[in-house]
Design a protein around this motif. Structure first.
Motif, short mmCIF file in Angstrom:
data_model
loop_
_atom_site.label_atom_id
_atom_site.label_comp_id
_atom_site.label_asym_id
_atom_site.label_seq_id
_atom_site.Cartn_x
_atom_site.Cartn_y
_atom_site.Cartn_z
N TYR A 54 0.80 -1.23 0.00
CA TYR A 54 0.00 0.00 0.00
C TYR A 54 0.83 1.28 0.00
N GLN A 55 2.15 1.12 -0.13
CA GLN A 55 2.98 2.29 -0.38
C GLN A 55 2.98 2.66 -1.86
N ASN A 56 2.44 1.75 -2.68
CA ASN A 56 2.44 1.97 -4.13
C ASN A 56 1.15 2.67 -4.55
N LYS A 57 1.28 3.88 -5.04
CA LYS A 57 0.11 4.69 -5.40
C LYS A 57 -0.64 4.13 -6.61
N ALA A 58 0.10 3.57 -7.55
CA ALA A 58 -0.55 3.02 -8.75
C ALA A 58 -1.42 1.83 -8.38
N MET A 59 -0.93 0.99 -7.45
CA MET A 59 -1.74 -0.16 -7.02
C MET A 59 -3.01 0.32 -6.35
N ARG A 60 -2.92 1.33 -5.52
CA ARG A 60 -4.11 1.88 -4.86
C ARG A 60 -5.14 2.32 -5.90
#
Length: 455
Positions: free
Chosen positions: A187-193
Motif C-alpha cells: 500500500y505504499q504503491n500509489k498506482a496499485m491503490r
C-alpha cells in the motif's frame, strides 16, 4: 478472514465435492488500459433506490456452498425465502475466480478482480441475481479482498512492485499471518491503490451492486479506505453500503458505516458458556460503541462463515435451538445491525443445506426480526439495564416506543426478581401479542426470552 487454513478446510470442507474453479493461466493480466488509465464502464441496469438507512439494515451473508446448486442461480431461487425473513441487504461472499497456486481453494484468494468465478455462473447470472434482489427490495453488497491476491493474479506478473517483497525481491504472503496461499499487496504503491479503487468502481457500474463488505480491513491502511470510499462516494447515482471486517474504529472514521462486533460476539459466546458475566455483555457493547464514529454501527452476529468454521453451528455454540434464538435476540435487540449467515435460519452449518427443514427455526428468526423492524426503540432507543447474574435484562426507549427485553442465558429455569420500577406494570408480549403483567417475581424457562412492549 481469520484462522485462514482452518477456515478453508472446515468452512469449505466440502470443496472436494465441488469442481475447482477453472484456472486462469498465471500469465493472464488485467488489460493495461483498465489499470493505467482507469475508465469507468457504462452503468448497467438502474441503480437501486431502496437501500435502507444503516440503522434499518438486516443483513444476510450468502455462502454459495450452502446452496443447491452452489451458484448465482441457486441463490436466486431462494430470494423470496431470504426476503421473507425480513432481510433487506444481501452480502455475497467472493464471486471472483479463485486462485489455487499454493492454495486451499479459498474464495478469498482472488485471481482476477474483474472476473467471475465460473463455478458460480456468468456475469449475466450475477447481474440477474442482483436485479432480482433489487426487485424484491433488497440491496446487494459484494465481498472485497484488498489485503492480498492469489499468487497467480495477473498483477503479480506485470506489477511486482505492487506487492510486498523480501530482501531477495520475492513476493511474500501477508506478514505475521499464516495466509501462505495469498500474496501481500504493497500500500505504499500509489498506482496499485488507484488500480484497486478502479476495480471496486467497476462492479458498481457493471453489476449494479450497492456496496462492499471489506475483508481483513484492519490490515489495510485506514488512509487507503478513506481514499477509496471518498472516490466511490463520487458515484452519485448509488447509495452505497460499506461494512468493514474491522475492529479498531479507524475504519468507521475512514467512511465505513458498519464494522464487526468481534468482541460482542466473543462475550456473548462466553456468557452462554458461563465464562463471562452478563454484565460483561453490556460492557463489551458500550466499549465497542465508544470506538466507532457517531454515525456508524456495529454488525452483531451469532455466527458467520468464520465462526461456523471454528465454532460450529449456532445450535452448538449456544447449546441448542432455544439457546441459539435467545442469543440472536440479544445480538439483534441490544444495538447495532443484525446478521444472519446462510444456513443459520434452519440450524445447519456449512455444506449443502436442506433449506426446507426446521422451518420452525426460520419462523422464529422472522418473528424476532419483524419486531425489530417495527420498533424504533430497538434500533435507536436509550438503553437502561436491569441486570441479573443469569438474565440479561434491559429496556430501550425512543419517544413513546418502550421495549423491555429479558433473556435467560442459562439452560435451567431461573427466578428473576423484577426491579421495583417495573413491578405491577402492564405490557404486551411483542412476539405473541398476549398481555403480560409484571409482578415481583418472574420465572424464565431454560433460554427463554421475553420481549415486552408498552401497550
Amino acid at each position: 478472514m481469520h484462522n485462514l487454513i482452518i477456515l478453508f478446510i472446515l468452512t469449505f470442507g466440502q470443496i472436494v465435492n465441488h469442481p475447482k474453479s477453472t484456472a486462469i493461466p498465471a500469465k493472464t493480466v488485467v488489460k493495461a488500459n483498465s489499470v493505467i488509465n482507469p475508465i469507468d464502464p457504462p452503468q448497467y441496469g438502474t441503480p437501486f433506490k431502496g437501500v435502507p438507512a444503516t440503522k434499518d439494515i438486516v443483513m444476510y451473508e450468502v455462502n454459495f456452498r450452502t446452496f443447491t446448486p452452489a451458484t448465482f442461480k441457486g441463490v436466486q431461487a431462494r430470494l423470496d425465502a431470504i426476503r421473507n425473513l425480513g432481510v433487506n441487504v444481501i452480502w455475497l461472499m467472493p464471486t471472483y475466480p479463485v486462485g489455487h497456486l499454493k492454495g486451499f481453494g479459498s474464495p478469498y484468494s482472488v485471481q482476477d478482480y474483474y472476473g467471475v468465478n465460473p463455478d458460480l455462473g456468468t456475469l449475466d447470472d450475477l447481474r440477474m441475481l442482483v436485479a432480482e434482489a433489487h426487485q424484491r427490495g433488497m440491496a446487494v453488497i459484494m465481498d472485497w479482498v484488498a489485503n492480498h491476491t492469489a499468487w497467480e493474479n495477473g498483477w503479480t506478473a506485470v506489477h511486482k512492485d505492487w506487492y510486498l517483497q523480501d530482501a531477495a525481491g520475492n513476493i511474500v504472503h501477508p506478514p505475521k499471518t499464516n495466509y501462505t496461499d495469498v500474496a501481500a499487496l504493497n500500500y505504499q504503491n500509489k498506482a496499485m491503490r488507484q488500480a484497486m479503487i478502479s476495480a471496486m468502481k467497476y462492479w458498481i457500474y457493471t453489476a449494479n451492486i450497492d456496496g462492499y463488505r471489506c475483508d481483513f480491513a484492519d490490515n489495510v491502511p485506514a488512509n487507503f479506505w478513506k481514499q477509496a470510499l471518498d472516490t466511490l462516494n463520487t458515484i452519485k447515482t448509488h447509495q452505497l453500503i460499506y461494512l468493514a471486517e474491522g475492529t479498531t474504529g479507524a475504519e468507521t472514521k475512514a467512511g465505513f458505516q458498519l464494522s464487526y462486533g468481534f468482541d460482542y460476539y466473543g462475550t456473548l459466546k462466553g456468557v452462554f458458556a458461563g465464562t463471562k458475566s452478563t454484565d460483561d455483555l453490556f460492557t463489551s457493547n458500550q466499549n465497542e460503541i465508544a470506538t466507532i464514529s457517531s454515525r456508524a454501527l456495529k454488525l452483531h452476529y451469532t455466527t458467520n462463515h468464520d465462526n461456523a468454521a471454528s465454532d460450529g453451528s449456532t445450535l452448538t455454540i449456544f447449546h441448542n435451538q432455544q439457546g441459539a434464538l435467545a442469543a440472536f435476540v440479544l445480538a439483534t435487540y441490544m444495538g447495532g445491525v443484525p446478521l444472519i449467515y446462510s444456513s443459520q435460519e434452519v440450524g445447519y452449518v456449512n455444506g449443502s443445506v436442506d433449506y426446507n427443514t426446521n422451518q420452525d427455526i426460520a419462523a422464529a428468526y422472522k418473528n424476532i426480526i419483524s419486531f425489530r423492524k417495527a420498533n424504533e426503540a430497538i434500533k435507536t432507543g436509550k438503553l437502561t439495564t436491569y441486570n441479573h447474574p443469569d438474565v440479561v435484562a434491559f429496556e430501550k426507549r425512543a419517544g413513546n416506543d418502550d421495549v423491555l427485553v429479558l433473556v435467560n442465558v442459562r439452560n435451567n429455569a431461573v427466578s428473576y426478581t423484577v426491579p421495583p420500577v417495573l413491578q405491577n406494570t402492564q405490557w404486551e408480549d411483542g412476539l405473541t401479542h398476549s398481555g403480560v403483567t409484571l409482578t415481583r417475581q418472574l420465572t424464565l424457562q431454560p433460554y427463554q426470552y421475553l420481549v415486552l412492549k408498552k401497550g
